[in-house]
Enzyme design. Structure first.
Site, short mmCIF file in Angstrom:
data_model
loop_
_atom_site.label_atom_id
_atom_site.label_comp_id
_atom_site.label_asym_id
_atom_site.label_seq_id
_atom_site.Cartn_x
_atom_site.Cartn_y
_atom_site.Cartn_z
N TYR A 40 8.13 5.95 65.17
CA TYR A 40 6.84 6.34 64.62
C TYR A 40 6.04 5.09 64.28
O TYR A 40 6.45 4.26 63.46
CB TYR A 40 7.01 7.19 63.35
CG TYR A 40 7.73 8.50 63.55
CD1 TYR A 40 7.84 9.09 64.80
CD2 TYR A 40 8.32 9.15 62.47
CE1 TYR A 40 8.51 10.29 64.97
CE2 TYR A 40 8.97 10.37 62.63
CZ TYR A 40 9.08 10.92 63.87
OH TYR A 40 9.75 12.11 64.04
N HIS A 68 17.63 10.68 67.93
CA HIS A 68 16.33 11.35 68.01
C HIS A 68 16.29 12.38 69.14
O HIS A 68 15.75 13.48 68.97
CB HIS A 68 15.23 10.31 68.21
CG HIS A 68 13.90 10.72 67.72
ND1 HIS A 68 12.95 9.83 67.27
CD2 HIS A 68 13.31 11.94 67.59
CE1 HIS A 68 11.86 10.47 66.90
NE2 HIS A 68 12.06 11.76 67.10
N PRO A 93 7.02 22.47 60.98
CA PRO A 93 7.10 23.84 60.46
C PRO A 93 5.75 24.52 60.31
O PRO A 93 5.70 25.74 60.14
CB PRO A 93 7.78 23.65 59.09
CG PRO A 93 7.34 22.28 58.67
CD PRO A 93 7.34 21.47 59.94
N LEU A 94 4.68 23.73 60.41
CA LEU A 94 3.34 24.29 60.38
C LEU A 94 2.66 24.21 61.74
O LEU A 94 1.43 24.27 61.85
CB LEU A 94 2.49 23.57 59.32
CG LEU A 94 2.93 23.80 57.87
CD1 LEU A 94 2.11 22.96 56.91
CD2 LEU A 94 2.87 25.27 57.50
N GLY A 124 0.11 21.64 62.25
CA GLY A 124 -1.07 21.95 61.45
C GLY A 124 -1.76 23.24 61.82
O GLY A 124 -2.60 23.74 61.05
N PHE A 125 -1.43 23.82 62.97
CA PHE A 125 -2.11 25.05 63.40
C PHE A 125 -1.95 26.17 62.38
O PHE A 125 -2.90 26.92 62.11
CB PHE A 125 -1.55 25.50 64.75
CG PHE A 125 -2.06 26.84 65.18
CD1 PHE A 125 -3.30 26.97 65.78
CD2 PHE A 125 -1.33 28.01 64.95
CE1 PHE A 125 -3.80 28.22 66.14
CE2 PHE A 125 -1.81 29.25 65.31
CZ PHE A 125 -3.05 29.35 65.91
#
Length: 325
Positions: free
Chosen positions: A54, A134, A213-214, A217-218
């Site tokens: 990242y 990963h 989990p979202l 962002g959607f």
């Protein structure tokens, strides 16, 4: 915040995905990153998830290391390896559903200690609490990678082993070599987990860490378009046409959240936590108010009738466009 078990590791039900602090949704300066991570820790989301991949040159790990300094004892630090390749080392292709088509992975046993030592330096810690491969390396049996990770546990550099983006068969093979504490996989209202993978983790006593989990962002119900520099431009589900269609299809979920007097994000997170007692989620956000909102979802109880309504609504939704995997 309520806690849950990932194998022998106890973590809060909701942690913090630090990838958002490395510019994937837009630029984030150090002050904003510090405010976000401080809000997460203060809200009890002390399971902080990062990766050596990242940001550029371990930027996200170094950022996390700086920001947890002085609070190390309360933080569960999780990071990953295998995508940030050393100079001169070749990676093997891991096909993905985003527009860039593939990731390059190298999880050869001879490199695992070097990866870990680099992450330890970046993070400024003596040991990594939860260390993940990963992605599985297409050219290396997972049990060989895990064998090298087990040596890190024996030497005290790593406390618990995790796997990310794996199959049920790979979990079984790895767990036979060394106990696996957690499997990290995409799981949300718009990306179900593979039933066989979930059944395997339950059978073996392994926790599940839900990334995205979202739904990138959607599921907050607030994404109507994407700004410049947003990595979701690579994601088919966020193309202009697909995003509009998907927003229309998830309208019943947003309406139910309103009826319950919670936000769509809180409903999505609470629903996920109700799916299994050993699932935890690592939502990320750059905004302290949203971070506190997400953390509050850990205290929301959904009764069986409400869960049935959610499941009925989700059963009628066909999402347009693929996700990363």
């Amino acid at each position: 915040m309520t806690a849950r078990d990932l194998g022998a590791l106890r973590v809060p039900a909701l942690g913090f995905g630090a990838m958002v602090l490395s510019g994937v949704y837009g630029e984030v300066d150090d002050a904003r990153a510090e405010a976000a991570l401080t809000a997460a820790l203060d809200a009890g989301a002390v399971h902080v998830d990062t990766s050596d991949a990242y940001g550029a040159d371990g930027d996200n790990e170094r950022l996390v290391g700086r920001l947890i300094k002085g609070r190390r004892d309360e933080v569960v630090v999780a990071t990953k390896f295998g995508l940030a390749l050393f100079e001169g080392e070749a990676g093997r292709s891991q096909p993905v559903g985003y527009a860039f088509g593939e990731l390059r992975v190298n999880a050869e046993p001879r490199l695992v200690r070097r990866y870990a030592e680099r992450s330890l330096r970046n993070l400024g810690v003596d040991a990594i609490d939860l260390y993940y491969a990963h992605y599985p390396d297409p050219g290396v049996p997972i049990e060989e990678t895990v064998g090298a990770m087990a040596e890190l546990v024996k030497d005290g550099l790593v406390k618990h082993i995790g796997l990310s983006n794996v199959t049920a068969a790979q979990v079984r093979a790895a767990h036979a070599v060394h106990p696996v504490a957690a499997v990290q996989n995409e799981w949300s209202m718009w990306r179900p987990i593979e039933p066989e993978l979930l059944a395997t983790t339950r059978e073996l006593g392994i926790g599940v860490v839900a990334w995205s989990p979202l739904g990138n962002g959607f599921l907050t119900g607030t994404v109507q378009g994407l700004g410049d520099g947003d990595f979701r431009h690579h994601a088919p589900r966020f193309s202009t046409e697909n995003l509009a269609r998907n927003n229309d299809r998830y309208a019943p979920i947003r309406a139910l959240a309103g009826e319950l007097e919670i936000t769509p994000a809180q409903l999505a997170l609470a629903w996920l936590l109700h799916q299994d007692e050993h699932v935890v989620a690592i939502p990320g956000s750059r905004t302290p108010a949203h971070i506190r909102e997400n953390a509050a979802a850990a205290g929301i109880t959904l009764d069986p009738a409400t869960l049935a309504r959610v499941d009925q609504a989700l059963a009628g939704i066909e999402v347009t466009g693929g996700t990363l995997l």
